[in-house]
Enzyme design. Structure first.
Site, PDB file in Angstrom:
ATOM      1  N   HIS A  17      18.533  25.063  81.282  1.00 31.99           N
ATOM      2  CA  HIS A  17      19.819  24.439  81.604  1.00 31.99           C
ATOM      3  C   HIS A  17      19.685  22.942  81.906  1.00 31.99           C
ATOM      4  O   HIS A  17      20.501  22.378  82.634  1.00 31.99           O
ATOM      5  CB  HIS A  17      20.468  25.164  82.788  1.00 31.99           C
ATOM      6  CG  HIS A  17      20.932  26.547  82.431  1.00 31.99           C
ATOM      7  ND1 HIS A  17      22.190  26.818  81.940  1.00 31.99           N
ATOM      8  CD2 HIS A  17      20.284  27.731  82.464  1.00 31.99           C
ATOM      9  CE1 HIS A  17      22.307  28.112  81.703  1.00 31.99           C
ATOM     10  NE2 HIS A  17      21.159  28.687  82.012  1.00 31.99           N
ATOM     11  N   HIS A 104      11.164  39.413  85.584  1.00 28.82           N
ATOM     12  CA  HIS A 104      11.368  38.064  85.074  1.00 28.82           C
ATOM     13  C   HIS A 104      10.288  37.147  85.651  1.00 28.82           C
ATOM     14  O   HIS A 104       9.396  37.596  86.369  1.00 28.82           O
ATOM     15  CB  HIS A 104      12.767  37.558  85.447  1.00 28.82           C
ATOM     16  CG  HIS A 104      13.444  36.808  84.328  1.00 28.82           C
ATOM     17  ND1 HIS A 104      12.940  35.628  83.836  1.00 28.82           N
ATOM     18  CD2 HIS A 104      14.561  37.081  83.623  1.00 28.82           C
ATOM     19  CE1 HIS A 104      13.726  35.199  82.861  1.00 28.82           C
ATOM     20  NE2 HIS A 104      14.720  36.062  82.704  1.00 28.82           N
ATOM     21  N   ASP A 357      20.583  38.283  75.606  1.00 34.11           N
ATOM     22  CA  ASP A 357      20.517  39.145  74.422  1.00 34.11           C
ATOM     23  C   ASP A 357      20.204  40.572  74.851  1.00 34.11           C
ATOM     24  O   ASP A 357      19.241  40.796  75.600  1.00 34.11           O
ATOM     25  CB  ASP A 357      19.412  38.665  73.479  1.00 34.11           C
ATOM     26  CG  ASP A 357      19.732  37.347  72.814  1.00 34.11           C
ATOM     27  OD1 ASP A 357      20.383  37.372  71.760  1.00 34.11           O
ATOM     28  OD2 ASP A 357      19.332  36.300  73.360  1.00 34.11           O
TER      29      ASP A 357
END
Length: 410
Positions: A17, A104, A357
């Site tokens: 980002h 993650h 996704d």
């Protein structure tokens, strides 16, 4: 580190980002005709929002050539590649201020650096792969122009849905066969060989799943949609073939061709497995059946009859098609509420937001092709340097014939 390659060197930059992502490519040969359109075609295959099977993040991923070319030709100097992030939503990630997302990279990046990106996955995000794909497109342009080398990847499985056995790469399958029975069918079927030798990107891109078998592709679509509707995710595999690679590439012993391929592929986000040639299936086959017998080609060169080796022997390419498969795990970011703990150990429930996704393998196809191209060009330039240096020496007349390459028979 963020640099890959020894002669053809690619350094990627950027977080998920931040203002932009991209790459610096050093070592590209001068004199190559190159335009943004040569690069954009692969970036457009990688970009989000291509179908209802991918993340809805709306990014055009338009590449800007910042340096290293003039009048559409490479100068041999570093090539700067920039792609702007236009659809950032850092506010979707406020929960990660308190919670490390399960499976993650939030926790591991914080442990490594003592600080982490506050939104998205930072450098672990798939946005980082934009620089790889842009650099890989440059490598591909050179390989195709100078050597006619072709690289095509495709989706071979999603979850438990696989290509039909005849079209699939070798795999381990549980069997009730007698463990002392060494009879084995050729794991590389004639149909699979034909697929490897003829598959094109146009065929791959006919379906949003990028699976070249229509009936299987439809089943994969339904599996991905089922994961998406359940706010869940699913993994899969990508198979890749590299055609027309000359024999002799690879740098034993630590930079063997398959070792560099494995390094490149396992550096892609979400990868968990890699196999080349017969892979794990080759562990079940006796050497008498696994060995690739040599044959003489019409041009006088040697080739192999079966190619269980996947085009690589002793860490060096042998001129046959190189094929390999990569396993991608189910994406870690899902929208389901998950019981976990905060950074201070306090139990809680994380309901992640953000766009992701449900299955990464359709968009991973051009990333795999890019990393394969980077490996091939880097190894090719190393071998060309060695051959050029050797060619400047006078012929050796003292070696026995068994130590030098015999002339080709036609």
């Amino acid at each position: 580190m963020s640099t890959f390659g020894k002669v053809f060197r690619v350094t990627t930059y950027g977080e998920s980002h931040c203002a932009s992502v991209g790459a610096i490519v050093d070592g590209c040969p001068p004199g190559l005709e190159l335009s943004p359109a040569d690069i954009q075609v692969q970036l457009s295959r990688r970009r989000p929002g291509q179908s209802n099977l991918t993340t809805p993040r709306n990014e055009k991923d338009l590449v800007q050539l910042q340096s290293g070319t003039e009048h559409g030709v490479t100068l041999g100097t570093p090539i700067g590649l920039l792609v702007k992030n236009e659809d950032q939503r850092p506010h979707d990630y406020t929960e990660t201020d308190l919670y490390p997302r399960p499976s993650h990279a939030d926790y591991t990046y914080l442990e490594k650096y003592g600080v982490k990106a506050s939104s998205g996955g930072g450098r672990s995000s798939a946005r980082e792969t934009i620089g790889r794909v842009a650099a890989g497109a440059i490598a591909e342009k050179y390989l195709k122009t100078a050597y006619g080398i072709e690289i095509v990847a495709f989706v071979s499985s999603v979850g438990k849905i696989h290509l039909p056995e005849a079209l699939a790469p070798p795999s381990l399958v549980a069997s009730d066969d007698d463990e002392d029975n060494d009879d084995v069918d050729d794991a590389i079927s004639a149909e699979f060989r034909q697929l490897l030798s003829s598959i094109t990107r146009e065929e791959v891109d006919k379906h949003p799943t990028r699976c070249p078998h229509p009936a299987t592709a439809e089943k994969m679509t339904q599996r991905i949609i089922r994961a998406k509707d359940a706010s869940d995710s699913i993994g899969g595999t990508v198979t890749c073939v590299i055609r027309n690679v000359p024999a002799g590439l690879g740098e034993p012993v630590f930079d063997k061709f398959e070792a560099e391929l494995a390094h490149a592929m396992l550096s892609i986000p979400a990868t968990k497995a890699f196999e080349v040639g017969s892979g794990f299936r080759g562990t079940e086959v006796p050497g008498s059946k696994h060995n690739d017998a040599f044959v003489r080609r019409s041009d006088g060169s040697l080739g192999t009859k079966t190619n269980w080796s996947g085009g690589i022997q002793g860490g060096i390419t042998n001129g046959e098609d190189i094929y390999f498969r990569i396993g991608f795990k189910s994406p870690a970011t899902i929208s389901q509420a998950q019981d976990t703990v905060q950074y201070d150990g306090t139990p809680g429930t994380l309901a992640a937001r953000g766009r992701h996704d449900p299955c990464v393998v359709p968009r991973a196809v051009p990333i795999v092709e890019a990393m394969a191209a980077i490996v091939v060009l880097d190894q090719l330039l190393q071998q060309d340097a060695r051959k050029t240096a050797a060619s400047r020496l006078p012929p050796i007349k003292t070696l026995p014939p068994t130590m030098v390459m015999p002339p080709k028979r036609v």
